[in-house]
Design a protein around this motif. Structure first.
Motif, mmCIF file in Angstrom:
data_model
loop_
_atom_site.group_PDB
_atom_site.id
_atom_site.type_symbol
_atom_site.label_atom_id
_atom_site.label_comp_id
_atom_site.label_asym_id
_atom_site.label_seq_id
_atom_site.Cartn_x
_atom_site.Cartn_y
_atom_site.Cartn_z
ATOM 1 N N ARG A 42 0.819 -1.210 0.000
ATOM 2 C CA ARG A 42 0.000 0.000 0.000
ATOM 3 C C ARG A 42 0.856 1.265 0.000
ATOM 4 N N ARG A 43 2.065 1.140 0.532
ATOM 5 C CA ARG A 43 3.031 2.244 0.557
ATOM 6 C C ARG A 43 4.389 1.683 0.169
ATOM 7 N N SER A 44 5.231 2.543 -0.336
ATOM 8 C CA SER A 44 6.560 2.121 -0.758
ATOM 9 C C SER A 44 7.598 2.520 0.285
ATOM 10 N N MET A 45 8.422 1.563 0.680
ATOM 11 C CA MET A 45 9.523 1.839 1.601
ATOM 12 C C MET A 45 10.617 2.571 0.835
ATOM 13 N N PRO A 46 11.151 3.668 1.400
ATOM 14 C CA PRO A 46 12.270 4.335 0.727
ATOM 15 C C PRO A 46 13.442 3.375 0.548
ATOM 16 N N ASP A 47 14.141 3.506 -0.579
ATOM 17 C CA ASP A 47 15.255 2.602 -0.884
ATOM 18 C C ASP A 47 16.314 2.579 0.213
ATOM 19 N N TYR A 48 16.587 3.734 0.822
ATOM 20 C CA TYR A 48 17.616 3.742 1.871
ATOM 21 C C TYR A 48 17.190 2.887 3.061
ATOM 22 N N ASN A 49 15.893 2.842 3.353
ATOM 23 C CA ASN A 49 15.413 1.975 4.437
ATOM 24 C C ASN A 49 15.585 0.508 4.059
ATOM 25 N N LEU A 50 15.313 0.207 2.797
ATOM 26 C CA LEU A 50 15.451 -1.174 2.337
ATOM 27 C C LEU A 50 16.911 -1.601 2.397
ATOM 28 N N ARG A 51 17.816 -0.715 2.030
ATOM 29 C CA ARG A 51 19.243 -1.029 2.130
ATOM 30 C C ARG A 51 19.638 -1.299 3.581
ATOM 31 N N MET A 52 19.160 -0.463 4.495
ATOM 32 C CA MET A 52 19.479 -0.658 5.911
ATOM 33 C C MET A 52 18.876 -1.964 6.422
ATOM 34 N N VAL A 59 21.583 -9.774 4.282
ATOM 35 C CA VAL A 59 21.452 -10.338 2.947
ATOM 36 C C VAL A 59 21.990 -9.321 1.944
ATOM 37 N N CYS A 60 22.247 -9.782 0.779
ATOM 38 C CA CYS A 60 22.813 -8.951 -0.278
ATOM 39 C C CYS A 60 21.727 -8.096 -0.932
ATOM 40 N N PHE A 61 21.893 -6.774 -0.882
ATOM 41 C CA PHE A 61 20.928 -5.859 -1.489
ATOM 42 C C PHE A 61 20.802 -6.129 -2.987
ATOM 43 N N ALA A 62 21.922 -6.311 -3.655
ATOM 44 C CA ALA A 62 21.892 -6.577 -5.094
ATOM 45 C C ALA A 62 21.174 -7.887 -5.385
ATOM 46 N N CYS A 63 21.287 -8.850 -4.490
ATOM 47 C CA CYS A 63 20.636 -10.142 -4.717
ATOM 48 C C CYS A 63 19.115 -10.011 -4.706
ATOM 49 N N ILE A 64 18.572 -9.192 -3.819
ATOM 50 C CA ILE A 64 17.118 -9.064 -3.781
ATOM 51 C C ILE A 64 16.585 -8.258 -4.944
ATOM 52 N N TYR A 65 17.463 -7.442 -5.545
ATOM 53 C CA TYR A 65 17.093 -6.723 -6.752
ATOM 54 C C TYR A 65 17.324 -7.559 -7.994
ATOM 55 N N GLY A 66 17.890 -8.755 -7.820
ATOM 56 C CA GLY A 66 18.165 -9.625 -8.950
ATOM 57 C C GLY A 66 19.414 -9.227 -9.725
#
Length: 70
Positions: A42-52, A59-66
């Motif tokens: 319903r809302r988007s998490m800011p990318d910097y929060n996802l990185r943190m 886990v690897c940030f690049a891995c979850i982005y494929g």
């Protein structure tokens, strides 16, 4: 990242921790409703929060982005 994909990633990260939604929100010091909205797409998490968060879950940030295996 689309909200749908991000929601899938957030649920996967939470599953890795073994937490339910309330426990995840509490562990990150955020309102449960915010986590629920992010995980439901319903809302988007800011990318910097996802990185943190990926750092927190280790886990690897690049891995979850494929984008890679490192």
């Amino acid at each position: 990242m689309k909200n749908e994909r991000q929601a899938e990633v957030l649920k996967e990260l939470r599953t890795i921790t073994g937490y339910n939604q309330r426990e995840m929100a509490e562990s990150l010091g955020m309102p449960l409703r915010t986590w629920e909205d992010w995980e439901a797409g319903r809302r988007s998490m800011p990318d910097y929060n996802l990185r943190m968060l990926t750092f927190y879950v280790e886990v690897c940030f690049a891995c979850i982005y494929g984008g890679g295996n490192t």
